[in-house]
Design an enzyme around this catalytic site. Structure first.
Site, mmCIF file in Angstrom:
data_model
loop_
_atom_site.group_PDB
_atom_site.id
_atom_site.type_symbol
_atom_site.label_atom_id
_atom_site.label_comp_id
_atom_site.label_asym_id
_atom_site.label_seq_id
_atom_site.Cartn_x
_atom_site.Cartn_y
_atom_site.Cartn_z
ATOM 1 N N PRO A 1 0.831 -1.213 0.000
ATOM 2 C CA PRO A 1 0.000 0.000 0.000
ATOM 3 C C PRO A 1 0.862 1.258 0.000
ATOM 4 O O PRO A 1 1.854 1.343 0.725
ATOM 5 C CB PRO A 1 -0.806 -0.125 1.304
ATOM 6 C CG PRO A 1 -0.008 -1.045 2.167
ATOM 7 C CD PRO A 1 0.693 -1.988 1.251
ATOM 8 N N LEU A 2 0.482 2.221 -0.834
ATOM 9 C CA LEU A 2 1.249 3.459 -0.995
ATOM 10 C C LEU A 2 0.293 4.646 -1.093
ATOM 11 O O LEU A 2 -0.455 4.775 -2.059
ATOM 12 C CB LEU A 2 2.095 3.397 -2.271
ATOM 13 C CG LEU A 2 3.209 2.357 -2.309
ATOM 14 C CD1 LEU A 2 3.557 2.018 -3.752
ATOM 15 C CD2 LEU A 2 4.436 2.868 -1.571
ATOM 16 N N GLN B 1 -7.126 -1.487 1.064
ATOM 17 C CA GLN B 1 -6.684 -1.372 2.451
ATOM 18 C C GLN B 1 -7.596 -0.398 3.205
ATOM 19 O O GLN B 1 -7.769 0.756 2.794
ATOM 20 C CB GLN B 1 -5.244 -0.887 2.554
ATOM 21 C CG GLN B 1 -4.712 -0.979 3.987
ATOM 22 C CD GLN B 1 -3.402 -0.279 4.188
ATOM 23 O OE1 GLN B 1 -3.306 0.935 4.021
ATOM 24 N NE2 GLN B 1 -2.379 -1.031 4.572
ATOM 25 N N TYR C 1 -1.613 4.326 12.965
ATOM 26 C CA TYR C 1 -3.007 4.721 12.737
ATOM 27 C C TYR C 1 -3.926 4.032 13.763
ATOM 28 O O TYR C 1 -3.441 3.420 14.712
ATOM 29 C CB TYR C 1 -3.386 4.453 11.283
ATOM 30 C CG TYR C 1 -2.527 5.271 10.343
ATOM 31 C CD1 TYR C 1 -2.598 6.661 10.351
ATOM 32 C CD2 TYR C 1 -1.584 4.664 9.511
ATOM 33 C CE1 TYR C 1 -1.774 7.428 9.544
ATOM 34 C CE2 TYR C 1 -0.750 5.430 8.701
ATOM 35 C CZ TYR C 1 -0.855 6.813 8.721
ATOM 36 O OH TYR C 1 -0.024 7.582 7.933
ATOM 37 N N ARG D 1 -2.569 -5.915 8.363
ATOM 38 C CA ARG D 1 -1.164 -5.490 8.353
ATOM 39 C C ARG D 1 -0.770 -4.974 9.725
ATOM 40 O O ARG D 1 -1.515 -4.210 10.345
ATOM 41 C CB ARG D 1 -0.944 -4.400 7.300
ATOM 42 C CG ARG D 1 0.538 -4.086 7.054
ATOM 43 C CD ARG D 1 0.723 -2.998 6.013
ATOM 44 N NE ARG D 1 1.971 -3.144 5.298
ATOM 45 C CZ ARG D 1 2.786 -2.119 4.985
ATOM 46 N NH1 ARG D 1 2.476 -0.896 5.349
ATOM 47 N NH2 ARG D 1 3.902 -2.332 4.312
#
Length: 353
Positions: free
Chosen positions: A24-25, A99, A180, A227
């Site tokens: 993920p980016l 995500q 997060y 994740r």
């Protein structure tokens, strides 16, 4: 050694043609309302030869937004926008999971559609500043979620997962890393609660396990990944008990039979080997800053089943083809990572170009 990357594998209900996946980016290129665009569809479709695309962090609710122009997956408009992306990826014979990222305290009222105070496990202001449309601003003190609101946030993840599948995604990844919201519940400096979600390790992992359970119940465990980033201090996180916390978390998640566990490795090899032994299904490993050969060795050694790459995938839409051919890689341009237009997003050249 690289041959270890090219064997097919099944992660839950998702069949993958090989083991080299896209991490993920965050790219900050949705509409201001969080709707993915045709440009986003082009970007992801260009990278469809990766074994699996894990999208940028996508907010499951208005409260979950942390940064400007990041995508959401909680309205009909979001679903329609993501459908453009998933259709384009599937047309290019790719696989894609969305995500789900609730930013928690890593936010600012100027970056959210309702302009409310950020929410978090506890009212602890993060260090640093937040980028907004009007420039850098000091992080505000977040509002502590009530016990009832924590349960409502679990439901936000559940609904967002259903919306992701409705948008054509092959599954979702729960973002429990990088400071997060899910990570904020795990860490002692950000979670100072005295209810059933704070204090002991069992209490601090409760939110993550409840979110994973709710999502798996909604869309199927075989379409659900999560994740984690043990020991990662990013976004002002302090973890003093990783060797107790993460084995407990992974052991609690294991019975859910999720499609995969995605570990952002921070250098603690002892902990990584412990988690590998505890986890029963596919383990996805991200070793940022290492070359492809190093990552392939993790697969060859059985430490990982799948490996993810970030900036290499960003700068090389045909990374898989380049690695197979032993071809040189494009150099990523950090100046165009966040926000902007097609420059530094969909214009990186392929070998055929």
């Amino acid at each position: 050694m690289l041959n270890a990357l090219w064997n097919p594998i099944v992660a839950g209900e998702i069949s993958l043609p090989h083991r080299l996946a896209m991490a993920p980016l965050t790219r900050n290129r949705s509409t201001p309302d969080g709707v993915p665009t045709e440009l986003n569809a082009e970007y992801y479709a260009q990278r469809a030869s990766h074994a699996l695309i894990i999208t940028e962090g996508t907010q499951p609710s208005a409260d979950g937004q942390g940064y400007p122009v990041t995508p959401g997956i909680y309205t009909d408009e979001h679903i329609a926008g993501w459908r453009k992306v998933t259709d384009a990826v599937h047309k290019a014979d790719g696989r894609i999971v969305i995500q789900l990222m609730h930013a928690g305290r890593m936010s600012h009222p100027d970056n959210t559609p309702h302009h409310r105070q950020p929410v978090a496990p506890s009212a602890v202001r993060p260090a640093g500043e937040m980028f907004t449309a009007s420039g850098l601003q000091e992080m505000p003190v977040p509002r502590e979620l009530s016990t009832e609101e924590v349960s409502a946030t679990v439901d936000d993840f559940r609904r967002a997962a259903a919306a992701a599948v409705a948008a054509g995604a092959d599954g979702v990844e729960i973002h429990g890393a990088n400071g997060y919201l899910v990570h904020q519940f795990l860490a002692t400096n950000t979670n100072q609660r005295t209810d059933q979600y704070g204090g002991s390790v069992d209490n601090r992992i409760r939110f993550a396990v409840e979110v994973a359970t709710a999502v798996a119940d909604e869309i199927g465990a075989g379409r659900t990944g999560i994740r984690i980033s043990p020991g990662n201090p990013f976004n002002d996180i302090v973890e003093s008990d990783t060797h107790e916390l993460y084995p407990a978390l992974v052991s609690a998640l294991a019975p859910l039979d999720l499609a995969y566990l995605h570990i952002a490795h921070g250098g603690d090899d002892e902990l990584l080997h412990t988690l590998r032994k505890v986890w029963p299904t596919a383990l996805v490993l991200n070793r940022a800053g290492t070359d492809i050969a190093t990552r392939a060795k993790d697969v060859e050694d059985g430490l990982a089943d799948i490996v993810t790459v970030g900036t290499m995938a960003l700068a090389n839409p045909d990374l898989v083809e380049r690695v197979r051919a032993g071809a040189p890689l494009n150099t990523p341009d950090p100046a165009t990572f966040y926000g902007g237009d097609a420059t530094g997003y969909t214009d990186y050249p392929t070998l055929t170009a």
